[in-house]
Design a protein around this motif. Structure first.
Motif, PDB file in Angstrom:
ATOM      1  N   HIS A   1       0.851  -1.202   0.000  1.00 24.18           N
ATOM      2  CA  HIS A   1       0.000   0.000   0.000  1.00 24.18           C
ATOM      3  C   HIS A   1       0.879   1.241   0.000  1.00 24.18           C
ATOM      4  O   HIS A   1       2.078   1.181   0.319  1.00 24.18           O
ATOM      5  CB  HIS A   1      -0.893   0.026   1.249  1.00 24.18           C
TER       6      HIS A   1
ATOM      7  N   ARG B   1      -4.591  -5.702   6.002  1.00 21.27           N
ATOM      8  CA  ARG B   1      -5.582  -4.630   6.087  1.00 21.27           C
ATOM      9  C   ARG B   1      -5.699  -4.066   7.502  1.00 21.27           C
ATOM     10  O   ARG B   1      -5.712  -2.840   7.706  1.00 21.27           O
ATOM     11  CB  ARG B   1      -6.939  -5.162   5.625  1.00 21.27           C
TER      12      ARG B   1
ATOM     13  N   LEU C   1      -2.580  -2.093   8.493  1.00 22.33           N
ATOM     14  CA  LEU C   1      -2.541  -0.829   7.762  1.00 22.33           C
ATOM     15  C   LEU C   1      -3.460   0.199   8.405  1.00 22.33           C
ATOM     16  O   LEU C   1      -3.087   1.373   8.581  1.00 22.33           O
ATOM     17  CB  LEU C   1      -2.933  -1.049   6.305  1.00 22.33           C
TER      18      LEU C   1
ATOM     19  N   ARG D   1      -4.334   7.322   3.606  1.00 18.47           N
ATOM     20  CA  ARG D   1      -4.207   6.231   2.638  1.00 18.47           C
ATOM     21  C   ARG D   1      -4.402   6.773   1.227  1.00 18.47           C
ATOM     22  O   ARG D   1      -5.183   7.697   0.994  1.00 18.47           O
ATOM     23  CB  ARG D   1      -5.246   5.145   2.913  1.00 18.47           C
TER      24      ARG D   1
ATOM     25  N   PRO E   1      -5.689   4.981  -1.721  1.00 20.12           N
ATOM     26  CA  PRO E   1      -6.264   3.705  -2.161  1.00 20.12           C
ATOM     27  C   PRO E   1      -6.136   3.445  -3.654  1.00 20.12           C
ATOM     28  O   PRO E   1      -6.193   2.293  -4.088  1.00 20.12           O
ATOM     29  CB  PRO E   1      -7.741   3.823  -1.742  1.00 20.12           C
TER      30      PRO E   1
ATOM     31  N   ARG F   1      -1.877   1.640  -6.817  1.00 20.40           N
ATOM     32  CA  ARG F   1      -1.585   0.211  -6.863  1.00 20.40           C
ATOM     33  C   ARG F   1      -0.074   0.005  -7.003  1.00 20.40           C
ATOM     34  O   ARG F   1       0.567   0.612  -7.855  1.00 20.40           O
ATOM     35  CB  ARG F   1      -2.314  -0.446  -8.040  1.00 20.40           C
TER      36      ARG F   1
END
Length: 607
Positions: free
Chosen positions: A228, A286, A289, A300, A302, A305
Motif C-alpha cells: 500500500h 488490512r 494498515l 491512505r 487507495p 496500486r
C-alpha cells in the motif's frame, strides 16, 4: 551353505544401522553423524579393526582433498561471471521459444556439470532459468527440476563430475587396487545423459505441473493486497523519525520499504528519516494498515496500486529479489526478528513461501527452514552481498522490461584463466601426469596466485559439511571390509541368487544404491554398498570394476526426494514444488535408468 556372520561383522552392521537411522532422521546433522561414527569405530576397535590412524585416514584421503579443491575451482569459474555470460548467450539462442529454452537448459547443464561442480552450476542457472521462463511465458516449475536432474546426470561424465565419483574411485583402489581414471565414466555417462535428457524433455517437462503462475514477483507471492501507499500529513508524529524509530514507535506489523519524495524514489533503510509530504510504500495486511494510518496520522492512497515495475523503477535504486534459504544456512531455525536480516542487508522481507504455501502475516516471527523461499526488497548492491554470503540463494532479480545485462570484454576478465586452469587440471589427471588430487591442488594455487579468487573466498567456497562427512564416513567402508561384513554379505547374496544372472544382481545393487542415496546422501550410500558389491562380484564370478560402476552410477540417481541431493533442495522453493512432484517425475526416471544403466555397463564393460 553360508556360515553365521562373525561377531565383528555384527558389531559393524549394528553401527551401520544406527548411522543410517541418524542420516535419515537428521536428529543431528550428517557431518556430526559421520564424525560420531569415526569415534565409535575407534572405541570398538577390537571388532571393527579400525584404529586411530585408519579412522583419521579419511582426512588425508585423495578423495577428500580432490573434492575440497574442486569446490574452490568451481567457485573461481563462477566468480569470473563466465556462467552468467553463458546465460546471456542462451537468452539470445532461445529468442522466445519454449522448446528451445527447455532443450538449451538440459543440453547445456549436463555437459557443464561433468567438469564444474554441479551445485554452483545450478545456483547460477536458477535465476537465468526463471527469467527466461518468464520471457517465454512458461512456468519455472516446468524447468527447475529438469535443471537439477540434468546436472546430476552430467556429473556422471567424468571422475570430477561429483564428489561421489571421486570417493568411489578412492574406495575401489583400497578394495581391489584399481581406480577410475578421469574418463572411465565417460562412455557410460554419455549413454545415461542422453537417455535421461530425452526423458526430461519428452516426459518430465510435460508431466510437471505449473506450480508457479507466469506473473511478476508481486503477484507470484500473492502480495496484491499487502502493498500500500500512504501520505505523511503535516501533523504526523512520524515526521523527523527514522524508519526504524517509526516502526518501533507504532509497534504494528508494518514494514516501510520505499519513500517517494517529490521526484525522488528512495529505498527505505532503517536509518532513513521520514519527512512531511513523503509517500510511504508499506507492507501490511488490512488491519495492520488501518492501525498504522490511525496512529501515524497518515492518509491512505487507495488508488495507488503497487506493482513490481513501480518497486524496481527507477532502475539502480531498489529491486525485488526472490531467494531461498540455502542448505545448512545459518538462517535456518531463525526468525526475521532474531536474525536481524534488515539491519544486515538493508532489505525488507515481504513474504515467505514454503512449498505451495505463502506466508504474509506475522512474518517477523516466522521460523525459517532450508528451502524456504523469500521475497525481498533491497538495493542492487545488496544483491551481490546476498550472492557472496551464502546464507541465501538468489533465484531471481526483478528487472525492467528490455533490460540487458552488460559484460566487460571477455579478455578483460579472469574467465579465460579460470577456464584454462580447470582444463589444465582435467588434462593433467587424464594423461596421468599428476594424480587427480595433486592436479586439483595445483589448480587451486594457480587460481589464487592468478587473482581469480581470493584466499578468503576460497575458504568460504568449500562446503565443510561435505568434507567432514567424507572424512568421517570413509573409515566405515574400511570397517565393513576388515570386519568380514562385506565378505559375509557377498556370500549371502551369491547363495540367495544362484540362478540369477550377474546382470540382474548388478541391477539390484544399482537400485539399492539409488534408494539409499535418496535417504542417506549419495556419499554414504557408496560407502555402505560398494564394499559389498565388489565382494559379491568376486563371489558370483562377475567383473568387480563393472559392479563398482553400477554402485557409483546408482548413487547419482537421488531423484525421488527433494532432500536426496542438494540441487533438488535448491530448486524446491523457486519452483514452488511439493514432495510428490519429485516422486512423480523422479521415480520413473530412476526405474528407467535401473534398466538402462546395467545393460549399458554389460555392453560396454562386460559384467
Amino acid at each position: 551353505m553360508v556360515t553365521a556372520p562373525p561377531t565383528s561383522a555384527l558389531v559393524v552392521f549394528a553401527l551401520v544401522a544406527v548411522a543410517v537411522g541418524l542420516f535419515v532422521t537428521e536428529v543431528v546433522s550428517p557431518d556430526v553423524t559421520a564424525l560420531s561414527v569415526l569415534v565409535a569405530l575407534v572405541l570398538l576397535e577390537p571388532w571393527t579393526g579400525v584404529g586411530p590412524q585408519a579412522a583419521l585416514s579419511g582426512f588425508a584421503s585423495p578423495a577428500t582433498i580432490t573434492i575440497l579443491a574442486m569446490f574452490v575451482l568451481s567457485a573461481g569459474v563462477q566468480q569470473t561471471g563466465a556462467i552468467r555470460r553463458l546465460g546471456a548467450l542462451v537468452a539470445e539462442f532461445v529468442a522466445g521459444d519454449r522448446r528451445r529454452l527447455s532443450t538449451a537448459i538440459v543440453a547445456m547443464t549436463g555437459p557443464l556439470a561433468g567438469f564444474v561442480n554441479n551445485t554452483p552450476v545450478v545456483a547460477m542457472f536458477i535465476p537465468m532459468v526463471t527469467e527466461l521462463a518468464d520471457e517465454v511465458h512458461l512456468s519455472p516449475s516446468k524447468l527447475l527440476i529438469p535443471l537439477s536432474y540434468a546436472s546430476m546426470l552430467g556429473g556422471t561424465l567424468t571422475l570430477i563430475g561429483t564428489a561421489t565419483n571421486v570417493l568411489a574411485s578412492d574406495l575401489l583402489d583400497e578394495l581391489v587396487g584399481q581406480s577410475f581414471s578421469m574418463f572411465s565414466f565417460t562412455p557410460l555417462g554419455v549413454v545415461v545423459l542422453l537417455v535421461g535428457s530425452a526423458y526430461l524433455l519428452l516426459v518430465a517437462v510435460p508431466l510437471l505441473p505449473e506450480r508457479i503462475e507466469v506473473v511478476d514477483l508481486v503477484s507470484e507471492f500473492g502480495l496484491e493486497g499487502y502493498l500500500h501507499r500512504v501520505y505523511v500529513r503535516r501533523r504526523s508524529p512520524l515526521i523527523g523519525l527514522s524508519v526504524a524509530e517509526a516502526m518501533e514507535e507504532l509497534d504494528v506489523d508494518v514494514d516501510i520499504i520505499q519513500i517517494v519524495r517529490g521526484e525522488e524514489t528512495l529505498i527505505a533503510p532503517v536509518d532513513r528519516t521520514i519527512e512531511q509530504q513523503d509517500v510511504l510504500t508499506v507492507r501490511a495486511d488490512r488491519d495492520a494498515l488501518d492501525a498504522f494510518v490511525a496512529l501515524g496520522a497518515l492518509r491512505r492512497l487507495p488508488q495507488a496500486r503497487v506493482t513490481e515495475r513501480e518497486l524496481v523503477e527507477p532502475e539502480g535504486l531498489g529491486t525485488l529479489v526472490e531467494a531461498s534459504i540455502a542448505r545448512k544456512s545459518a538462517l535456518a531455525g531463525e526468525t526475521l526478528r532474531t536474525a536481524e536480516l534488515r539491519r544486515r542487508y538493508t532489505d525488507t522481507v515481504l513474504a515467505f513461501r514454503r512449498g505451495g504455501d505463502l506466508v504474509h502475516e506475522d512474518i517477523a516471527d516466522f521460523e525459517m527452514s532450508e528451502g524456504d523461499g523469500l521475497l525481498l526488497y533491497t538495493t542492487q548492491e545488496t544483491v551481490d552481498r546476498l550472492r557472496s554470503d551464502g546464507d541465501l540463494l538468489v533465484t531471481e532479480v526483478a528487472r525492467l522490461p528490455n533490460h540487458e545485462e552488460t559484460f566487460p570484454p571477455l579478455f578483460e576478465t579472469k574467465a579465460p584463466l579460470a577456464i584454462g586452469v580447470v582444463g589444465g587440471v582435467v588434462a593433467l589427471a587424464a594423461l596421468d601426469v599428476l594424480p587427480i588430487a595433486i592436479a586439483a591442488l595445483a589448480g587451486v594455487v594457480a587460481m589464487v596466485v592468478g587473482g581469480v579468487i581470493e584466499t578468503r573466498e576460497a575458504y568460504k567456497s568449500v562446503d565443510w559439511e561435505v568434507i567432514l562427512l567424507l572424512a568421517g564416513i570413509i573409515p566405515l567402508g574400511l570397517a565393513i571390509q576388515s570386519s568380514g561384513g562385506a565378505a559375509y554379505l557377498g556370500e549371502l547374496v551369491a547363495a540367495a541368487a544362484p540362478a540369477l544372472p550377474a546382470l540382474v544382481v548388478l541391477g539390484a545393487f544399482y537400485l539399492l544404491t539409488g534408494l539409499l542415496a535418496n535417504l542417506v546422501t549419495p556419499v554414504a550410500s557408496v560407502v555402505l554398498v560398494l564394499p559389498i558389491a565388489v565382494e559379491t562380484a568376486a563371489n558370483v564370478g562377475a567383473d568387480q570394476f563393472a559392479f563398482a560402476l553400477g554402485v557409483t552410477f546408482g548413487a547419482a540417481t537421488a531423484f525421488t526426494t527433494p532432500i536426496g541431493y542438494q540441487t533438488n533442495l535448491m530448486v524446491f522453493a523457486p519452483g514452488g514444488y511439493r514432495f510428490t512432484d519429485y516422486v512423480r517425475v523422479g521415480l520413473p526416471l530412476q526405474l528407467l535408468l535401473t534398466v538402462v544403466t546395467p545393460v549399458a555397463i554389460d555392453l560396454l564393460y562386460s559384467v
